[in-house]
Design a protein around this motif. Structure first.
Motif, PDB file in Angstrom:
ATOM      1  N   ILE A 274     -54.572  13.505   2.722  1.00  0.00           N
ATOM      2  CA  ILE A 274     -54.701  14.968   2.705  1.00  0.00           C
ATOM      3  C   ILE A 274     -53.313  15.553   2.463  1.00  0.00           C
ATOM      4  O   ILE A 274     -52.416  15.375   3.281  1.00  0.00           O
ATOM      5  CB  ILE A 274     -55.297  15.484   4.038  1.00  0.00           C
ATOM      6  N   HIS A 275     -53.131  16.221   1.301  1.00  0.00           N
ATOM      7  CA  HIS A 275     -51.814  16.742   0.928  1.00  0.00           C
ATOM      8  C   HIS A 275     -51.518  18.109   1.522  1.00  0.00           C
ATOM      9  O   HIS A 275     -50.405  18.601   1.380  1.00  0.00           O
ATOM     10  CB  HIS A 275     -51.723  16.903  -0.601  1.00  0.00           C
ATOM     11  N   SER A 276     -52.532  18.746   2.093  1.00  0.00           N
ATOM     12  CA  SER A 276     -52.459  20.191   2.314  1.00  0.00           C
ATOM     13  C   SER A 276     -52.540  20.607   3.773  1.00  0.00           C
ATOM     14  O   SER A 276     -53.134  21.632   4.099  1.00  0.00           O
ATOM     15  CB  SER A 276     -53.587  20.851   1.526  1.00  0.00           C
ATOM     16  N   VAL A 277     -51.924  19.836   4.660  1.00  0.00           N
ATOM     17  CA  VAL A 277     -51.931  20.231   6.069  1.00  0.00           C
ATOM     18  C   VAL A 277     -50.961  21.393   6.270  1.00  0.00           C
ATOM     19  O   VAL A 277     -49.766  21.278   5.968  1.00  0.00           O
ATOM     20  CB  VAL A 277     -51.555  19.051   6.987  1.00  0.00           C
ATOM     21  N   ASP A 278     -51.499  22.530   6.716  1.00  0.00           N
ATOM     22  CA  ASP A 278     -50.647  23.710   6.837  1.00  0.00           C
ATOM     23  C   ASP A 278     -50.776  24.413   8.180  1.00  0.00           C
ATOM     24  O   ASP A 278     -50.386  25.577   8.325  1.00  0.00           O
ATOM     25  CB  ASP A 278     -50.899  24.687   5.682  1.00  0.00           C
ATOM     26  N   SER A 279     -51.313  23.696   9.180  1.00  0.00           N
ATOM     27  CA  SER A 279     -51.305  24.254  10.540  1.00  0.00           C
ATOM     28  C   SER A 279     -51.529  23.141  11.551  1.00  0.00           C
ATOM     29  O   SER A 279     -52.109  22.100  11.233  1.00  0.00           O
ATOM     30  CB  SER A 279     -52.387  25.327  10.715  1.00  0.00           C
TER      31      SER A 279
ATOM     32  N   ALA B 124     -42.905  23.776   9.740  1.00  0.00           N
ATOM     33  CA  ALA B 124     -43.084  22.335   9.555  1.00  0.00           C
ATOM     34  C   ALA B 124     -42.210  21.551  10.535  1.00  0.00           C
ATOM     35  O   ALA B 124     -42.654  20.573  11.142  1.00  0.00           O
ATOM     36  CB  ALA B 124     -42.755  21.947   8.110  1.00  0.00           C
ATOM     37  N   GLU B 125     -40.997  22.013  10.689  1.00  0.00           N
ATOM     38  CA  GLU B 125     -40.077  21.383  11.643  1.00  0.00           C
ATOM     39  C   GLU B 125     -40.634  21.430  13.070  1.00  0.00           C
ATOM     40  O   GLU B 125     -40.588  20.448  13.804  1.00  0.00           O
ATOM     41  CB  GLU B 125     -38.749  22.153  11.634  1.00  0.00           C
ATOM     42  N   ALA B 126     -41.152  22.596  13.431  1.00  0.00           N
ATOM     43  CA  ALA B 126     -41.705  22.759  14.779  1.00  0.00           C
ATOM     44  C   ALA B 126     -42.899  21.838  14.988  1.00  0.00           C
ATOM     45  O   ALA B 126     -43.076  21.253  16.063  1.00  0.00           O
ATOM     46  CB  ALA B 126     -42.111  24.226  14.999  1.00  0.00           C
ATOM     47  N   LEU B 127     -43.708  21.689  13.939  1.00  0.00           N
ATOM     48  CA  LEU B 127     -44.878  20.816  14.043  1.00  0.00           C
ATOM     49  C   LEU B 127     -44.449  19.361  14.248  1.00  0.00           C
ATOM     50  O   LEU B 127     -44.986  18.640  15.098  1.00  0.00           O
ATOM     51  CB  LEU B 127     -45.743  20.975  12.786  1.00  0.00           C
ATOM     52  N   LEU B 128     -43.449  18.940  13.467  1.00  0.00           N
ATOM     53  CA  LEU B 128     -42.989  17.544  13.576  1.00  0.00           C
ATOM     54  C   LEU B 128     -42.392  17.258  14.947  1.00  0.00           C
ATOM     55  O   LEU B 128     -42.499  16.141  15.457  1.00  0.00           O
ATOM     56  CB  LEU B 128     -41.959  17.242  12.471  1.00  0.00           C
ATOM     57  N   GLY B 129     -41.788  18.266  15.538  1.00  0.00           N
ATOM     58  CA  GLY B 129     -41.162  18.071  16.844  1.00  0.00           C
ATOM     59  C   GLY B 129     -42.085  18.353  18.022  1.00  0.00           C
ATOM     60  O   GLY B 129     -41.667  18.258  19.173  1.00  0.00           O
ATOM     61  N   SER B 130     -43.351  18.677  17.740  1.00  0.00           N
ATOM     62  CA  SER B 130     -44.220  19.180  18.809  1.00  0.00           C
ATOM     63  C   SER B 130     -44.777  18.065  19.695  1.00  0.00           C
ATOM     64  O   SER B 130     -44.986  16.936  19.253  1.00  0.00           O
ATOM     65  CB  SER B 130     -45.386  19.983  18.214  1.00  0.00           C
TER      66      SER B 130
ATOM     67  N   HIS C  11     -44.252  25.580   2.031  1.00  0.00           N
ATOM     68  CA  HIS C  11     -44.180  26.684   1.070  1.00  0.00           C
ATOM     69  C   HIS C  11     -42.755  26.772   0.508  1.00  0.00           C
ATOM     70  O   HIS C  11     -41.820  27.086   1.221  1.00  0.00           O
ATOM     71  CB  HIS C  11     -44.539  27.988   1.790  1.00  0.00           C
ATOM     72  N   ILE C  12     -42.625  26.469  -0.793  1.00  0.00           N
ATOM     73  CA  ILE C  12     -41.298  26.530  -1.414  1.00  0.00           C
ATOM     74  C   ILE C  12     -41.236  27.545  -2.550  1.00  0.00           C
ATOM     75  O   ILE C  12     -40.164  27.871  -3.043  1.00  0.00           O
ATOM     76  CB  ILE C  12     -40.856  25.140  -1.950  1.00  0.00           C
TER      77      ILE C  12
ATOM     78  N   GLY D  11     -49.261  27.091   2.815  1.00  0.00           N
ATOM     79  CA  GLY D  11     -48.206  26.156   3.204  1.00  0.00           C
ATOM     80  C   GLY D  11     -47.438  26.645   4.405  1.00  0.00           C
ATOM     81  O   GLY D  11     -47.442  27.827   4.738  1.00  0.00           O
ATOM     82  N   LEU D  12     -46.784  25.702   5.069  1.00  0.00           N
ATOM     83  CA  LEU D  12     -45.940  26.010   6.215  1.00  0.00           C
ATOM     84  C   LEU D  12     -44.583  26.457   5.730  1.00  0.00           C
ATOM     85  O   LEU D  12     -44.111  26.005   4.682  1.00  0.00           O
ATOM     86  CB  LEU D  12     -45.757  24.745   7.063  1.00  0.00           C
TER      87      LEU D  12
END
Ligand code: PLP
Length: 227
Positions: A85-90, A130-136, A115-116, A124-125
């Protein structure tokens, strides 16, 4: 030109470390079958229902990539078979994927969509989200998802330098976070999914390891492109 010929020419032009996802959205199963028969196995779809219907009609060794926005209530329709799944945004979506993957007895590989682009309509995040999600703590407790990298879409523009800058920003996040979150088992960064028919050359120069190419393989889609 034929689909098989487009594919073989495209594949021959890609560096060996770049995976090609053939984006088959809106095209019939017969077109996917033609690509499949030439040896291709990675296909991308942006709609859950369309992907599920095609998966049911086509060989089971196809790797199905969900590249479009995914609604939480549709995760269960693809949890049993989706490859990536390429589109995880939450976080909420990731939690539902984790839940449905557990029910299916699987670990589902996911990319965080960041989101770039300068357009504000894209999903997109933000980098910060995205950083917060990875560190959650929530992610640290999930046993049925693995975040294997990042996905991004550049602005739809002829300005190659802008596109290049956007892809470069995603690559820089990828490199930064590879180290920063190396201690998190659910973060196994190997994939940088960026580049479509119009910009995959630039994306590869900027470090893409997975390109999502549709119209350059299957021809133009039969609807007004929103990109
Ligand atoms: C449609 C789509 C693609 C492929 O677009 P082309 O321009 O046809 O190559 C790639 N990524 C995403 C997310 C898409 O929706």
């Amino acid at each position: 030109m034929s689909i098989a010929k487009n594919l073989s020419q495209l594949k021959a032009s890609l560096p060996g470390h770049v995976t090609l996802v053939a984006v088959s959205k809106t095209h019939p199963a017969a077109s996917i079958r033609e690509a499949y028969d030439s040896g291709h196995r990675n296909f991308g779809e942006n709609k859950v229902q369309e992907m599920a219907a095609k998966a049911a009609a086509l060989p089971s060794d196809i790797h199905w990539h969900l590249i479009g926005h995914l609604q939480t209530n549709k995760v269960k329709q693809i949890a049993g078979f989706v490859h990536l799944i390429h589109s995880v945004d939450s976080l909420k979506l990731l939690q539902e994927i984790n839940k449905q993957a557990q029910k299916a007895g699987r670990v589902i590989d996911c990319l965080l969509q960041v989101h770039i682009a300068s357009e504000s309509t894209k999903f997109g995040l933000t980098a910060g989200e995205a950083e917060a999600l990875l560190g959650s703590e929530e992610l640290a407790g999930m046993q049925h998802v693995c975040i294997t990298g990042l996905m991004g879409m550049a602005t739809f523009t002829d300005n190659g330098e802008q596109v290049r800058g956007e892809f470069r920003s995603l690559r820089n996040m990828f490199i930064d976070w590879q180290k920063r979150f190396a201690h998190i088992p659910q973060w196994q960064p190997a994939i940088l999914s960026m580049g479509m028919s119009g910009d995959y050359h630039i994306a590869i120069e900027e470090g893409s390891t997975m390109v999502r190419v549709g119209s350059a393989i299957f021809g133009e889609r039969d609807y007004i492109q929103k990109h």
